[in-house]
Design a protein around this motif. Structure first.
Motif, mmCIF file in Angstrom:
data_model
loop_
_atom_site.group_PDB
_atom_site.id
_atom_site.type_symbol
_atom_site.label_atom_id
_atom_site.label_comp_id
_atom_site.label_asym_id
_atom_site.label_seq_id
_atom_site.Cartn_x
_atom_site.Cartn_y
_atom_site.Cartn_z
ATOM 1 N N ARG A 10 49.913 46.573 33.951
ATOM 2 C CA ARG A 10 50.872 45.518 34.270
ATOM 3 C C ARG A 10 52.024 46.171 35.022
ATOM 4 O O ARG A 10 52.667 47.077 34.492
ATOM 5 N N LEU A 24 54.545 35.296 40.551
ATOM 6 C CA LEU A 24 53.997 36.412 39.797
ATOM 7 C C LEU A 24 55.154 37.236 39.226
ATOM 8 O O LEU A 24 55.761 38.040 39.926
ATOM 9 N N LYS A 26 54.842 39.598 37.122
ATOM 10 C CA LYS A 26 54.290 40.949 37.156
ATOM 11 C C LYS A 26 52.897 40.887 37.777
ATOM 12 O O LYS A 26 52.292 39.821 37.857
ATOM 13 N N ARG A 27 52.410 42.041 38.233
ATOM 14 C CA ARG A 27 51.030 42.116 38.750
ATOM 15 C C ARG A 27 50.186 42.819 37.708
ATOM 16 O O ARG A 27 50.431 43.980 37.368
ATOM 17 N N ALA A 47 41.255 42.906 40.200
ATOM 18 C CA ALA A 47 42.590 42.434 40.577
ATOM 19 C C ALA A 47 42.578 40.923 40.780
ATOM 20 O O ALA A 47 42.682 40.428 41.902
ATOM 21 N N ILE A 49 43.466 36.936 41.067
ATOM 22 C CA ILE A 49 44.589 36.054 41.425
ATOM 23 C C ILE A 49 44.116 34.637 41.120
ATOM 24 O O ILE A 49 43.371 34.033 41.896
ATOM 25 N N SER A 270 45.179 42.238 48.078
ATOM 26 C CA SER A 270 45.339 41.418 46.881
ATOM 27 C C SER A 270 46.362 42.045 45.943
ATOM 28 O O SER A 270 46.326 41.820 44.735
ATOM 29 N N LEU A 271 47.242 42.884 46.497
ATOM 30 C CA LEU A 271 48.280 43.573 45.729
ATOM 31 C C LEU A 271 47.672 44.480 44.669
ATOM 32 O O LEU A 271 48.100 44.511 43.507
ATOM 33 N N GLU A 272 46.671 45.249 45.090
ATOM 34 C CA GLU A 272 45.992 46.171 44.190
ATOM 35 C C GLU A 272 46.723 47.512 44.105
ATOM 36 O O GLU A 272 47.632 47.789 44.875
#
Length: 333
Positions: A10, A24, A26-27, A47, A49, A270-272
């Motif tokens: 996280r 979001l 947090k990611r 990951a 979404i 994908s904001l990995e």
């Protein structure tokens, strides 16, 4: 047979992150490590979404708990078929085991598009421009049209119209607002207008794409491999945004991307972490000659350091992590 391990993570954003469709705080995601009987290792990342239609993190964790231990992919593939992010992460890790070279080899520098989550964030615009980005992606839909249109004019003025812009509404606009935006873009250096309307309204967007000069790109409408195949088969006249980490089967995605013309494809983050990003970039490079800037310029979005790949305005051969770096990340999480 391989040994399957997983770790959930996280991550906090440096600043609050939201789009027209989602927020979001947090990611969160999951890292995978596989080891075969010879001690060779492969890493993958899950990951999800949910706003894009992927499985939830909770359901992905449940599947991982069932898989933990020694597995044979052919025997567990049915368990992950309805979990696209789990499937992608697992197949990517399997494909990595024993691969040499670890990542695709290339010699040229490949352009990267920088992400601007807040169209009015002048400080980030100036930083991205100062860093040498020649393509920026701007998120829309968090303020009313008048404010965002004025902010767009300021971006164009600040960059003297020399930087290509991508506008992304994340499916948050209705027909009238989409028309209003399209009418206002003529003459501006806008490369494309990404997913102005929601998934299911593609025929309306198709008509609008024929009525206005700014190309429309599908993103939320092109999530899984079958979606990509559909719009390629139907000869979508605009662009198709591919987020590999959400697409499902790694192998099927690679095969599909090798067919047809790649000029309409735009690859996107994908904001990995650096694990998922490396696999996504590898797929982009394997798809054929890249005609569009890679949508992976997300450096500086997160509060932590050393977890993501900060590519800068161009991807070069030194941008990919070595296996030892991935081991360090695994131990850090």
């Amino acid at each position: 047979m391989v040994d399957f391990e997983f770790k959930a993570y996280r991550r906090s954003f440096a600043d609050p992150y939201s789009t027209a469709a989602d927020s979001l705080p947090k990611r969160a995601g999951i890292l995978i490590r596989l080891r075969d009987n010879d001690g060779q290792t492969g890493f993958g990342e899950i990951a999800p979404i949910e706003s894009f239609g992927s499985e939830s993190l909770v359901s992905a964790l449940a599947v991982c708990s069932q898989l933990e231990g020694e597995i044979e992919y052919e025997k567990v593939s049915d368990q992950v078929i309805d979990y696209p992010c789990v499937r992608f992460g697992l197949e990517a890790a399997l494909a990595m085991i024993g691969r040499d070279p670890l990542w695709p080899e290339f010699s040229e520098r490949i352009e990267v598009s920088g992400l601007l989550p807040d169209i009015g964030d002048r400080g980030r615009i100036e930083k991205l421009v100062g860093d040498g980005y020649s393509c920026l992606k701007l998120k829309l839909g968090k303020q009313d049209f008048t404010l965002e249109r004025r902010a767009l004019e300021e971006v164009v003025e600040l960059t003297e119209g020399s930087i290509r812009l991508r506008l992304d509404a994340n499916g948050g606009f209705n027909l009238n607002l989409t028309k209003t935006w399209l009418e206002s873009l003529e003459g501006l250096p806008v490369e494309f207008f990404e997913q102005p309307m929601s998934k299911g309204e593609e025929l309306t967007m198709l008509k609008l794409g024929n009525d206005y000069p700014t190309p429309i790109a599908l993103d939320e409408s092109v999530v899984r491999v079958d979606d990509l195949k559909r719009w390629k088969d139907e000869h979508w006249p605009g662009l198709l945004v591919v987020k590999p980490s959400l697409a499902g089967s790694y192998a099927s995605l690679v095969d599909e991307l090798k067919t047809g013309d790649s000029s309409s494809l735009v690859f996107s983050s994908s904001l990995e972490t650096k694990i998922g990003t490396s696999h996504a970039l590898s797929i982009a490079l394997e798809s054929g000659p890249l005609k569009r800037a890679l949508g992976f310029g997300v450096g500086g979005l997160f509060a932590d350091e050393g977890i993501s790949i900060d590519l800068g305005p161009c991807l070069d051969s030194n941008g990919f992590p070595e296996l030892e770096e991935l081991e360090e990340l695994w131990n850090q999480i």
